[in-house]
Design a protein around this motif. Structure first.
Motif, mmCIF file in Angstrom:
data_model
loop_
_atom_site.group_PDB
_atom_site.id
_atom_site.type_symbol
_atom_site.label_atom_id
_atom_site.label_comp_id
_atom_site.label_asym_id
_atom_site.label_seq_id
_atom_site.Cartn_x
_atom_site.Cartn_y
_atom_site.Cartn_z
ATOM 1 N N GLU A 183 -4.304 -4.726 14.089
ATOM 2 C CA GLU A 183 -4.303 -5.224 12.709
ATOM 3 C C GLU A 183 -3.288 -4.466 11.857
ATOM 4 O O GLU A 183 -2.612 -5.063 11.008
ATOM 5 C CB GLU A 183 -5.704 -5.087 12.101
ATOM 6 C CG GLU A 183 -6.751 -5.967 12.755
ATOM 7 C CD GLU A 183 -6.504 -7.451 12.520
ATOM 8 O OE1 GLU A 183 -5.874 -7.810 11.510
ATOM 9 O OE2 GLU A 183 -6.938 -8.245 13.365
ATOM 10 N N ARG A 184 -3.157 -3.153 12.076
ATOM 11 C CA ARG A 184 -2.169 -2.372 11.324
ATOM 12 C C ARG A 184 -0.748 -2.840 11.644
ATOM 13 O O ARG A 184 0.102 -2.913 10.751
ATOM 14 C CB ARG A 184 -2.311 -0.882 11.639
ATOM 15 C CG ARG A 184 -3.449 -0.210 10.898
ATOM 16 C CD ARG A 184 -3.364 1.299 10.998
ATOM 17 N NE ARG A 184 -3.570 1.758 12.364
ATOM 18 C CZ ARG A 184 -4.763 2.027 12.903
ATOM 19 N NH1 ARG A 184 -5.844 1.881 12.173
ATOM 20 N NH2 ARG A 184 -4.852 2.445 14.139
ATOM 21 N N GLN A 185 -0.494 -3.151 12.925
ATOM 22 C CA GLN A 185 0.841 -3.622 13.313
ATOM 23 C C GLN A 185 1.153 -4.976 12.673
ATOM 24 O O GLN A 185 2.272 -5.201 12.212
ATOM 25 C CB GLN A 185 0.947 -3.708 14.841
ATOM 26 C CG GLN A 185 0.831 -2.375 15.539
ATOM 27 C CD GLN A 185 1.927 -1.405 15.128
ATOM 28 O OE1 GLN A 185 3.062 -1.795 14.861
ATOM 29 N NE2 GLN A 185 1.582 -0.134 15.070
ATOM 30 N N PHE A 186 0.167 -5.880 12.662
ATOM 31 C CA PHE A 186 0.376 -7.180 12.008
ATOM 32 C C PHE A 186 0.609 -7.014 10.510
ATOM 33 O O PHE A 186 1.439 -7.710 9.920
ATOM 34 C CB PHE A 186 -0.816 -8.111 12.249
ATOM 35 C CG PHE A 186 -0.754 -8.844 13.549
ATOM 36 C CD1 PHE A 186 0.257 -9.761 13.797
ATOM 37 C CD2 PHE A 186 -1.714 -8.631 14.513
ATOM 38 C CE1 PHE A 186 0.319 -10.449 15.005
ATOM 39 C CE2 PHE A 186 -1.659 -9.307 15.721
ATOM 40 C CZ PHE A 186 -0.648 -10.220 15.965
ATOM 41 N N SER A 187 -0.098 -6.088 9.901
ATOM 42 C CA SER A 187 0.089 -5.840 8.483
ATOM 43 C C SER A 187 1.495 -5.307 8.210
ATOM 44 O O SER A 187 2.164 -5.737 7.268
ATOM 45 C CB SER A 187 -0.961 -4.843 7.991
ATOM 46 O OG SER A 187 -0.726 -4.505 6.648
ATOM 47 N N ALA A 188 1.926 -4.368 9.054
ATOM 48 C CA ALA A 188 3.271 -3.809 8.891
ATOM 49 C C ALA A 188 4.327 -4.889 9.088
ATOM 50 O O ALA A 188 5.311 -4.963 8.333
ATOM 51 C CB ALA A 188 3.485 -2.668 9.881
ATOM 52 N N GLY A 212 3.958 -8.061 8.567
ATOM 53 C CA GLY A 212 3.895 -8.946 7.415
ATOM 54 C C GLY A 212 4.612 -8.385 6.203
ATOM 55 O O GLY A 212 5.170 -9.139 5.392
ATOM 56 N N GLN A 213 4.639 -7.057 6.066
ATOM 57 C CA GLN A 213 5.361 -6.439 4.952
ATOM 58 C C GLN A 213 6.866 -6.393 5.202
ATOM 59 O O GLN A 213 7.660 -6.366 4.262
ATOM 60 C CB GLN A 213 4.820 -5.033 4.705
ATOM 61 C CG GLN A 213 3.402 -5.035 4.187
ATOM 62 C CD GLN A 213 2.804 -3.639 4.114
ATOM 63 O OE1 GLN A 213 3.446 -2.665 4.461
ATOM 64 N NE2 GLN A 213 1.557 -3.560 3.665
ATOM 65 N N THR A 260 9.389 -10.844 5.252
ATOM 66 C CA THR A 260 9.017 -11.590 4.047
ATOM 67 C C THR A 260 9.795 -12.904 4.031
ATOM 68 O O THR A 260 10.581 -13.186 4.947
ATOM 69 C CB THR A 260 9.361 -10.761 2.789
ATOM 70 O OG1 THR A 260 10.768 -10.529 2.778
ATOM 71 C CG2 THR A 260 8.604 -9.440 2.773
ATOM 72 N N SER A 309 5.942 3.488 12.089
ATOM 73 C CA SER A 309 4.818 4.218 12.691
ATOM 74 C C SER A 309 5.147 5.700 12.843
ATOM 75 O O SER A 309 4.272 6.554 12.671
ATOM 76 C CB SER A 309 4.445 3.609 14.042
ATOM 77 O OG SER A 309 5.463 3.824 14.991
ATOM 78 N N ASN A 332 4.804 7.236 9.383
ATOM 79 C CA ASN A 332 3.393 7.395 9.020
ATOM 80 C C ASN A 332 2.742 8.536 9.787
ATOM 81 O O ASN A 332 1.906 9.247 9.251
ATOM 82 C CB ASN A 332 2.630 6.097 9.266
ATOM 83 C CG ASN A 332 2.985 5.026 8.257
ATOM 84 O OD1 ASN A 332 3.521 5.312 7.191
ATOM 85 N ND2 ASN A 332 2.731 3.786 8.619
#
Length: 122
Positions: free
Chosen positions: A84-89, A91-92, A95, A114, A117
């Motif tokens: 989920e974190r990878q998909f969120s990243a 998505g950001q 664009t 990554s 972070n």
């Protein structure tokens, strides 16, 4: 011709299963290896969690080759948080204005993010 004279062909085992069999294994029942003994195992209790079965000392001693395999198999986390974190990243990064980015570029940006972070957490 009696039943004793009839020879059955040995059961076919996958290459993977044959690699698990230790050649120096002490066989507790004549003609049975560790995998055959495990397959023939009749469990009195009902286990809803396989870890509780493999955590028992007598099971670990009875199946010394299968225990490490089970330990590795059941140690896989059941969480999708990293995905989920990878998909969120992603998505950001991707664009509407950057929708034509090459896939390798997106992968490289996610990788660099990554690393960045992980440095912040130290």
């Amino acid at each position: 011709m009696s039943d004793k004279d009839v020879c059955e062909p040995p059961s076919k085992k996958s290459k993977f299963m044959l690699q698990l069999i230790d050649k120096n294994e002490i066989v507790k029942e004549p003609g049975m290896n560790e995998i055959d003994r495990y397959n023939a195992l009749m469990v009195e209790e009902e286990y809803t969690n396989p870890l509780t079965f493999w955590q028992q000392q007598h099971i670990q001693l009875a199946y010394p080759t299968l225990y490490p395999l089970a330990k590795r198999t059941f140690a896989v986390p059941c969480s999708s948080a990293a995905v989920e974190r990878q998909f969120s990243a992603a998505g950001q990064i991707v664009t509407q204005r950057r929708s034509n980015l090459d896939l390798s570029t997106v992968n490289n940006l996610i990788f660099l993010r990554s690393i960045e972070n992980s440095k912040r957490q130290i």
